[in-house]
Design a protein around this motif. Structure first.
Motif, mmCIF file in Angstrom:
data_model
loop_
_atom_site.group_PDB
_atom_site.id
_atom_site.type_symbol
_atom_site.label_atom_id
_atom_site.label_comp_id
_atom_site.label_asym_id
_atom_site.label_seq_id
_atom_site.Cartn_x
_atom_site.Cartn_y
_atom_site.Cartn_z
ATOM 1 N N ALA A 36 3.097 16.208 1.264
ATOM 2 C CA ALA A 36 4.362 16.634 0.937
ATOM 3 C C ALA A 36 4.794 17.993 1.284
ATOM 4 C CB ALA A 36 3.719 16.801 -1.008
ATOM 5 N N VAL A 37 5.963 17.885 1.111
ATOM 6 C CA VAL A 37 5.850 19.528 2.319
ATOM 7 C C VAL A 37 7.117 20.120 0.927
ATOM 8 C CG1 VAL A 37 7.677 20.902 3.139
ATOM 9 C CG2 VAL A 37 6.382 18.965 3.928
ATOM 10 N N LEU A 38 6.758 21.168 0.230
ATOM 11 C CA LEU A 38 7.415 21.683 -0.852
ATOM 12 C C LEU A 38 8.181 22.762 -0.349
ATOM 13 C CD1 LEU A 38 5.463 20.291 -2.857
ATOM 14 C CD2 LEU A 38 5.135 22.217 -4.272
ATOM 15 N N ASP A 39 9.766 23.098 -0.505
ATOM 16 C CA ASP A 39 10.945 23.830 0.434
ATOM 17 C C ASP A 39 11.910 23.962 -0.420
ATOM 18 O OD1 ASP A 39 10.544 25.203 3.250
ATOM 19 O OD2 ASP A 39 11.861 24.722 2.956
ATOM 20 N N LEU A 40 12.826 24.573 -0.059
ATOM 21 C CA LEU A 40 14.105 25.551 -0.594
ATOM 22 C C LEU A 40 15.062 24.611 -0.051
ATOM 23 C CD1 LEU A 40 14.022 29.236 -0.179
ATOM 24 C CD2 LEU A 40 14.153 27.598 -2.420
ATOM 25 N N THR A 41 14.064 23.929 1.740
ATOM 26 C CA THR A 41 15.118 22.757 2.221
ATOM 27 C C THR A 41 14.708 21.884 2.246
ATOM 28 O OG1 THR A 41 14.906 24.263 3.794
ATOM 29 C CG2 THR A 41 17.153 24.540 2.344
ATOM 30 N N PRO A 42 13.863 20.817 1.011
ATOM 31 C CA PRO A 42 13.489 19.434 1.421
ATOM 32 C C PRO A 42 14.398 18.275 2.302
ATOM 33 C CG PRO A 42 14.469 20.167 -1.114
ATOM 34 C CD PRO A 42 14.925 20.978 -0.150
ATOM 35 N N GLU A 43 15.680 18.792 2.121
ATOM 36 C CA GLU A 43 16.468 17.483 3.030
ATOM 37 C C GLU A 43 16.071 17.937 4.708
ATOM 38 O OE1 GLU A 43 18.701 21.644 2.189
ATOM 39 O OE2 GLU A 43 17.631 20.128 1.177
ATOM 40 N N ALA A 69 4.758 16.729 -6.459
ATOM 41 C CA ALA A 69 3.594 15.632 -5.545
ATOM 42 C C ALA A 69 2.491 15.053 -5.577
ATOM 43 C CB ALA A 69 3.873 17.292 -5.204
ATOM 44 N N ALA A 70 1.880 15.803 -7.017
ATOM 45 C CA ALA A 70 0.326 15.033 -7.684
ATOM 46 C C ALA A 70 0.414 13.611 -7.944
ATOM 47 C CB ALA A 70 -0.527 15.875 -8.375
ATOM 48 N N THR A 71 2.062 13.542 -8.576
ATOM 49 C CA THR A 71 2.224 12.507 -8.379
ATOM 50 C C THR A 71 2.700 11.499 -7.570
ATOM 51 O OG1 THR A 71 3.169 12.891 -10.844
ATOM 52 C CG2 THR A 71 4.035 10.922 -10.552
ATOM 53 N N GLU A 72 3.200 12.102 -6.712
ATOM 54 C CA GLU A 72 4.527 11.072 -5.907
ATOM 55 C C GLU A 72 2.580 10.183 -4.648
ATOM 56 O OE1 GLU A 72 6.684 9.306 -3.663
ATOM 57 O OE2 GLU A 72 6.853 10.506 -4.893
ATOM 58 N N LEU A 73 1.611 11.780 -4.861
ATOM 59 C CA LEU A 73 0.467 11.518 -3.930
ATOM 60 C C LEU A 73 -0.987 10.837 -4.175
ATOM 61 C CD1 LEU A 73 0.904 14.691 -1.875
ATOM 62 C CD2 LEU A 73 1.470 12.368 -1.194
ATOM 63 N N GLY A 74 -0.645 10.795 -5.730
ATOM 64 C CA GLY A 74 -2.356 10.300 -6.294
ATOM 65 C C GLY A 74 -2.848 12.095 -6.666
#
Length: 253
Positions: A36-43, A69-74
């Protein structure tokens, strides 16, 4: 390490939409991790990477993004604290507000993201945190007073975090890149009076005679994040073309 050496692991990379962060996210994914990438521009992020918006200067934004992110990745096994901003100038040149802004992102951003991720990391059998630091933390560079202060704090924070969490089986390390050929450095060069001369000077101060690539830094981060580095914690890994430790004689003519 094999290309599936991170199979089954879940990784979060802040500032992963460009530069070192993007190279790291792609390298982690290539080695088998879900990322999961956390960024100001996730698009700017495309599948199979998961893009989530975050402002590391805002605690609520960080907590929301890390939980998503934790939910998405498990879950979360690996956290790469890479988000950061640069600053040029001597100690005279940057106003107080810029000092606050850079420290808020570069130092407190690491604090906020790690703090939010710790409950998930504690549940992992392969927990690792890797912070993107800089040669500026260990060498005096001209026109980098504010940036160097922020990265010096990241280095010290890395060591303190490693001591705090080693008995929870959470490893904490950092990488110290030299000057990396990233979009930010490109913008600095574009703003220089003579970009070609400035680029040549940056290359010349590294013993290898060239800028570091984002992929080279990413490879070091992947190693530190991986189970292959299970006995590595509290370490700053230089990826700087020898800049920190080598003192070459002038080249013969």
């Amino acid at each position: 390490m094999t290309t599936n050496g991170l199979a089954g692991l879940r990784a979060v990379v802040t500032g992963g939409a460009s530069g070192i962060g993007r190279a790291t996210a792609l390298a982690l994914q290539a080695h088998g991790a879900r990322v999961a990438v956390l960024d100001l521009t996730p698009e700017a992020v495309s599948a199979p990477l998961v893009g989530l918006r975050v402002d590391v200067a805002d605690d609520a934004s960080v907590r929301t993004a890390v939980e998503a992110a934790a939910t998405e990745l498990g879950g979360i096994d690996i956290l790469v604290n890479n988000a950061g901003v640069g600053a040029a100038g001597t100690v005279e040149d940057n106003p107080d507000q810029q000092w606050r802004s850079v420290l808020d992102v570069n130092v407190l951003g690491v604090v906020r993201t790690t703090r939010a991720a710790l409950p998930h990391l504690r549940r992992s059998a392969n927990a690792a945190v890797v912070n993107t630091c800089s040669i500026a933390a260990t060498a005096g560079l001209p026109q980098r007073a504010l940036y160097s202060a922020s990265k010096g704090a990241v280095l010290s924070l890395t060591l303190a975090m490693a001591a705090d969490h080693v008995r929870e089986n959470i490893r904490v390390n950092c990488v110290n890149p030299g000057t990396v050929d990233t979009p930010w450095v490109g913008r600095l060069l574009d703003a220089a009076e003579d970009p070609a001369t400035e680029r040549a000077a940056l290359c010349a101060r590294q013993p290898t005679g060239r800028l570091v690539t984002a992929d080279e830094v990413a490879a070091a981060i992947v190693y530190l994040a991986s189970p292959a580095a299970a006995s590595v914690t509290g370490t700053a890994l230089a990826v700087d073309g020898g800049m920190a430790g080598l003192r070459l004689r002038p080249a013969s003519r």
